[in-house]
Design a protein around this motif. Structure first.
Motif, PDB file in Angstrom:
ATOM      1  N   SER A  26      74.183  59.796  49.367  1.00 13.71           N
ATOM      2  CA  SER A  26      75.225  60.350  50.231  1.00 13.71           C
ATOM      3  C   SER A  26      76.237  61.138  49.407  1.00 13.71           C
ATOM      4  N   VAL A  27      76.657  62.292  49.951  1.00 17.26           N
ATOM      5  CA  VAL A  27      77.670  63.134  49.314  1.00 17.26           C
ATOM      6  C   VAL A  27      78.627  63.620  50.398  1.00 17.26           C
ATOM      7  N   ASN A  28      79.882  63.229  50.282  1.00 14.21           N
ATOM      8  CA  ASN A  28      80.923  63.692  51.214  1.00 14.21           C
ATOM      9  C   ASN A  28      80.519  63.567  52.681  1.00 14.21           C
ATOM     10  N   ILE A  32      70.980  61.688  52.818  1.00 13.16           N
ATOM     11  CA  ILE A  32      69.533  61.931  52.910  1.00 13.16           C
ATOM     12  C   ILE A  32      68.805  60.723  52.329  1.00 13.16           C
ATOM     13  N   LEU A  33      67.525  60.610  52.633  1.00 10.02           N
ATOM     14  CA  LEU A  33      66.645  59.639  51.997  1.00 10.02           C
ATOM     15  C   LEU A  33      65.750  60.416  51.050  1.00 10.02           C
ATOM     16  N   VAL A  34      65.670  59.974  49.791  1.00 11.78           N
ATOM     17  CA  VAL A  34      64.880  60.664  48.778  1.00 11.78           C
ATOM     18  C   VAL A  34      63.690  59.772  48.422  1.00 11.78           C
ATOM     19  N   GLN A  35      62.512  60.318  48.505  1.00 12.38           N
ATOM     20  CA  GLN A  35      61.300  59.582  48.178  1.00 12.38           C
ATOM     21  C   GLN A  35      61.284  59.237  46.692  1.00 12.38           C
ATOM     22  N   THR A  36      60.879  58.008  46.376  1.00  9.84           N
ATOM     23  CA  THR A  36      60.804  57.578  44.984  1.00  9.84           C
ATOM     24  C   THR A  36      59.374  57.669  44.472  1.00  9.84           C
ATOM     25  N   GLY A  37      59.241  57.739  43.150  1.00 17.34           N
ATOM     26  CA  GLY A  37      57.927  57.734  42.532  1.00 17.34           C
ATOM     27  C   GLY A  37      57.239  59.079  42.453  1.00 17.34           C
ATOM     28  N   LYS A  38      57.906  60.135  42.902  1.00 14.57           N
ATOM     29  CA  LYS A  38      57.341  61.474  42.781  1.00 14.57           C
ATOM     30  C   LYS A  38      58.455  62.504  42.757  1.00 14.57           C
ATOM     31  N   GLU A  41      62.064  68.002  46.044  1.00 18.18           N
ATOM     32  CA  GLU A  41      63.156  68.986  46.049  1.00 18.18           C
ATOM     33  C   GLU A  41      64.274  68.489  46.967  1.00 18.18           C
ATOM     34  N   VAL A  42      65.495  68.503  46.439  1.00 13.84           N
ATOM     35  CA  VAL A  42      66.671  68.122  47.235  1.00 13.84           C
ATOM     36  C   VAL A  42      67.747  69.177  47.030  1.00 13.84           C
ATOM     37  N   PRO A  43      68.695  69.275  47.959  1.00 10.91           N
ATOM     38  CA  PRO A  43      69.807  70.203  47.753  1.00 10.91           C
ATOM     39  C   PRO A  43      70.540  69.872  46.450  1.00 10.91           C
ATOM     40  N   GLU A  44      71.031  70.902  45.794  1.00 12.72           N
ATOM     41  CA  GLU A  44      71.629  70.771  44.470  1.00 12.72           C
ATOM     42  C   GLU A  44      72.740  69.727  44.399  1.00 12.72           C
ATOM     43  N   HIS A  45      73.583  69.638  45.427  1.00 12.96           N
ATOM     44  CA  HIS A  45      74.687  68.674  45.371  1.00 12.96           C
ATOM     45  C   HIS A  45      74.185  67.229  45.386  1.00 12.96           C
ATOM     46  N   PHE A  46      73.047  66.962  46.016  1.00 10.75           N
ATOM     47  CA  PHE A  46      72.457  65.625  45.967  1.00 10.75           C
ATOM     48  C   PHE A  46      71.843  65.359  44.595  1.00 10.75           C
ATOM     49  N   GLU A  48      72.867  66.442  41.776  1.00  5.91           N
ATOM     50  CA  GLU A  48      73.951  66.135  40.849  1.00  5.91           C
ATOM     51  C   GLU A  48      74.357  64.665  40.953  1.00  5.91           C
ATOM     52  N   VAL A  49      74.441  64.145  42.172  1.00  6.85           N
ATOM     53  CA  VAL A  49      74.793  62.738  42.372  1.00  6.85           C
ATOM     54  C   VAL A  49      73.712  61.827  41.780  1.00  6.85           C
ATOM     55  N   ILE A  50      72.445  62.177  41.980  1.00  4.26           N
ATOM     56  CA  ILE A  50      71.344  61.389  41.431  1.00  4.26           C
ATOM     57  C   ILE A  50      71.400  61.391  39.905  1.00  4.26           C
ATOM     58  N   LYS A  51      71.625  62.560  39.317  1.00  3.26           N
ATOM     59  CA  LYS A  51      71.714  62.680  37.861  1.00  3.26           C
ATOM     60  C   LYS A  51      72.874  61.842  37.321  1.00  3.26           C
ATOM     61  N   ASN A  52      74.030  61.896  37.974  1.00  9.32           N
ATOM     62  CA  ASN A  52      75.189  61.114  37.535  1.00  9.32           C
ATOM     63  C   ASN A  52      74.928  59.614  37.659  1.00  9.32           C
ATOM     64  N   SER A  53      74.240  59.211  38.703  1.00 14.70           N
ATOM     65  CA  SER A  53      73.903  57.806  38.904  1.00 14.70           C
ATOM     66  C   SER A  53      72.979  57.304  37.797  1.00 14.70           C
ATOM     67  N   GLU A  54      71.978  58.105  37.443  1.00 22.16           N
ATOM     68  CA  GLU A  54      71.059  57.731  36.367  1.00 22.16           C
ATOM     69  C   GLU A  54      71.807  57.622  35.036  1.00 22.16           C
ATOM     70  N   LYS A  55      72.724  58.542  34.791  1.00 23.40           N
ATOM     71  CA  LYS A  55      73.510  58.516  33.551  1.00 23.40           C
ATOM     72  C   LYS A  55      74.356  57.248  33.479  1.00 23.40           C
ATOM     73  N   MET A  56      75.013  56.876  34.579  1.00 25.64           N
ATOM     74  CA  MET A  56      75.847  55.680  34.594  1.00 25.64           C
ATOM     75  C   MET A  56      75.005  54.415  34.415  1.00 25.64           C
ATOM     76  N   ALA A  57      73.800  54.389  34.971  1.00 23.73           N
ATOM     77  CA  ALA A  57      72.909  53.238  34.796  1.00 23.73           C
ATOM     78  C   ALA A  57      72.516  53.082  33.333  1.00 23.73           C
ATOM     79  N   ARG A  58      72.229  54.207  32.653  1.00 22.61           N
ATOM     80  CA  ARG A  58      71.898  54.164  31.220  1.00 22.61           C
ATOM     81  C   ARG A  58      73.077  53.657  30.400  1.00 22.61           C
ATOM     82  N   ILE A  59      74.272  54.159  30.694  1.00 24.21           N
ATOM     83  CA  ILE A  59      75.466  53.745  29.964  1.00 24.21           C
ATOM     84  C   ILE A  59      75.724  52.255  30.181  1.00 24.21           C
ATOM     85  N   SER A  60      75.568  51.800  31.399  1.00 27.00           N
ATOM     86  CA  SER A  60      75.768  50.389  31.726  1.00 27.00           C
ATOM     87  C   SER A  60      74.767  49.501  30.987  1.00 27.00           C
TER      88      SER A  60
END
Length: 70
Positions: A26-28, A32-38, A41-46, A48-60
């Motif tokens: 979710s963004v603002n 959307i629901l994003v399929q996992t395991g493959k 294509e998603v809109p760019e703003h989504f 970015e949120v996915i990329k930031n989430s993955e980065k925070m999980a790695r840092i954690s």
């Protein structure tokens, strides 16, 4: 009024289990629901949120590995 063209970006969200088929993103108030395991294509703003989430999980995970002793 003409609709703004949304840039689509490829993303990959790994499955965490056999039954993990999609992830809610979710963004603002837009979601959307994003399929996992493959790669999908998603809109760019989504993407970015996915990329930031993955980065925070790695840092954690890194923090836990470096600071928690069993």
């Amino acid at each position: 009024m003409a609709e703004k063209k949304v840039k689509m970006v490829p993303v990959f969200i790994p499955k965490e289990s056999r039954n993990d088929t999609e992830r809610f993103v979710s963004v603002n108030g837009e979601s959307i629901l994003v399929q996992t395991g493959k790669t999908v294509e998603v809109p760019e703003h989504f993407a970015e949120v996915i990329k930031n989430s993955e980065k925070m999980a790695r840092i954690s995970a890194e923090y836990i590995d470096n600071n928690i002793s069993l």
